[in-house]
Enzyme design. Structure first.
Site, short mmCIF file in Angstrom:
data_model
loop_
_atom_site.label_atom_id
_atom_site.label_comp_id
_atom_site.label_asym_id
_atom_site.label_seq_id
_atom_site.Cartn_x
_atom_site.Cartn_y
_atom_site.Cartn_z
N CYS A 130 0.84 -1.21 0.00
CA CYS A 130 0.00 0.00 0.00
C CYS A 130 0.87 1.26 0.00
O CYS A 130 1.31 1.72 1.05
CB CYS A 130 -0.92 0.00 1.22
SG CYS A 130 -1.96 1.46 1.31
N CYS A 132 -0.49 4.17 2.00
CA CYS A 132 -0.32 4.08 3.46
C CYS A 132 1.14 4.34 3.87
O CYS A 132 1.39 4.94 4.91
CB CYS A 132 -0.69 2.69 3.97
SG CYS A 132 -2.12 1.94 3.21
N ASP A 133 2.10 3.85 3.10
CA ASP A 133 3.48 3.76 3.59
C ASP A 133 4.49 4.67 2.92
O ASP A 133 5.66 4.72 3.35
CB ASP A 133 3.97 2.30 3.47
CG ASP A 133 3.13 1.36 4.34
OD1 ASP A 133 2.59 1.83 5.36
OD2 ASP A 133 2.99 0.18 3.99
#
Ligand code: NAP
Length: 306
Positions: A131, A134-135
Site C-alpha cells: 500500500c 499508506c506507507d
C-alpha cells in the site's frame, strides 16, 4: 433468520446493502476489517467515479458507509469461514457464530497477490509494502522499487515519486497493462526509472529492506539494486476460500456469475471484484451491488410466496 446476508463492506457490499434496505429486506452486512470500506480505503485519489473526481478513496468509503448506516443497515465484524447452500443459507464465522438467511450476497472482494520473492514475507512491514498510499511517507528522500505493470503499480510509482529520491519501476514485461493515462504520466516523471523484463527474486537487508536482487529475464543476468522499500503491486486475488463447495469458482478462483450476479447456487449471489468480470472498477462494483440486491429481492419474494 435474515432475508439477506451481505459478506463484505466495500463498494459492492454497501451498494447491495442500500438497495436491499430500500427494498425493505431484513439485511446484515458482515465485514472482517474494523474499519471496512474495502480496497478503496487504500486508494489515494479516485478520479474516475462520476461526480466525485479528486476524492480520496478513504473519504469515498466513509461516504458509502454513512449512506448505508443512515438507512439503518446493521454491521457485524467477523471473518466468514464458510457459506453453506441449502433451502436456507448458512454463514459460519471463524468465532463459531452461525447466521441463517434466505439469500446471501458475496461481495468479499480481492486481496493483494504476493510477488513470491525470497524474503518477501519476512520483510512485510519492514520495507515490503502492498500500500503506497499508506506507507510512502516512511521513505521520503529514499530510493524505492515498485513491482508491477498495472494501473496500481504506475499510480503507486507516481505517488512515491513525489517524496522519494528515486523510484525503480520493475516489470516482468515491456508492455504495461496500465491505462495510457498512467503510462504518459510515468514517462514524464524524471525520478521514475522503468526497468522492463525484470523480476524480483530476492529481497534482503539487515532489519529493514536494503536491496533487491533482480533477474533480467531476457538475458538471465542478475543485478542487485540498493532500495529501502519494495512496493508490491502485482494484482489481486479473489477472497473466495470460504465459498468452495457452495458456488462454482473459475480457474482463477473468482465466483462464476454474469451481470445479474446469480451464481450456480440458487439464492447465492456474487457482486464486485469477487465475481468473474472484465472490468474491476469502483463503479462496476457499485453496479453489481445493485444488481445482486435486486436479484436477491426477487429470489426472496419467490421463496416467500411458495
Ligand atoms: P493488474 O491490472 O492485474 O496488473 C497486475 C500487474 O502485475 C501486471 O502488470 C502483471 O504483469 C504483474 N504481475 C502479476 N503477477 C506477477 C508476479 N507474480 N510477478 C511479477 N509481476 C506480476 O492489477 P492492478 O494494477 O492491481 O489493478 C487491479 C484492478 O484495479 C485492475 O482491474 C485495474 O484496472 C483496477 N484499477 C483501476 C484504476 C484506474 O485508475 N481506473 C486504478 C487502480 C486499479 P503482466 O502484465 O505481465 O501480467
Amino acid at each position: 433468520m435474515y432475508d439477506v446476508i451481505i459478506i463484505g463492506g466495500g463498494p459492492a457490499g454497501l451498494s447491495a446493502a442500500v438497495y436491499a434496505k430500500r427494498a425493505m429486506l431484513d439485511v446484515l452486512v458482515i465485514e472482517k476489517e474494523a474499519q471496512g470500506g474495502g480496497q478503496i480505503v487504500q486508494t489515494g485519489q479516485v478520479d474516475n467515479y462520476l461526480g466525485m473526481e479528486g476524492m480520496s478513496g478513504y473519504a469515498m468509503a466513509v461516504r458509502f458507509q454513512e449512506h448505508a448506516k443512515a438507512l439503518g443497515v446493521p454491521f457485524r465484524k467477523g471473518t466468514v469461514e464458510a457459506v453453506r447452500d441449502g433451502k436456507t443459507k448458512t454463514v459460519v464465522l471463524s468465532d463459531g457464530t452461525v447466521f441463517e438467511a434466505i439469500a446471501v450476497i458475496i461481495a468479499a472482494g480481492a486481496k493483494h497477490r504476493r510477488l513470491g520473492a525470497e524474503g518477501e514475507e519476512a520483510f512485510v512491514g519492514s520495507g515490503v509494502s502492498y500500500c503506497a498510499t499508506c506507507d510512502a511517507v516512511f521513505y521520503r528522500g529514499k530510493d524505492v522499487a515498485v513491482a508491477g505493470g498495472g494501473n496500481v503499480a504506475l499510480s503507486d510509482a507516481l505517488h512515491l515519486a513525489k517524496g522519494c529520491r528515486k523510484v525503480y519501476l520493475l516489470h516482468r514485461r515491456d508492455v504495461f497493462r496500465a491505462e495510457r493515462y498512467w503510462q504518459e504520466r510515468v514517462k514524464n516523471t524524471a525520478n521514475i526509472e522503468f526497468l522492463p523484463f525484470c523480476e524480483i527474486k530476492r529481497i534482503g537487508g539487515d532489519r529493514m529492506v536494503e536491496h533487491v536482487t533482480i533477474l533480467h529475464n531476457r538475458t538471465g543476468k542478475l543485478q542487485q539494486l540498493a532500495v529501502s522499500a519494495v512496493f508490491v503491486a502485482v494484482g489481486m486475488e479473489p477472497v473466495t476460500a470460504f465459498v468452495k463447495g457452495a458456488a462454482a469458482l473459475d480457474g482463477k478462483g473468482y465466483i462464476v456469475a454474469a451481470e445479474d450476479c446469480r451464481t450456480d447456487a440458487d439464492g447465492i449471489f456474487a457482486a464486485g471484484d469477487v465475481r468473474t468480470k472484465e472490468n474491476r472498477q469502483i463503479v462496476t462494483a457499485v453496479a453489481d451491488g445493485a444488481n445482486a440486491a435486486l436479484a436477491a429481492g426477487r429470489y426472496i419474494d419467490g421463496m416467500n410466496s411458495r
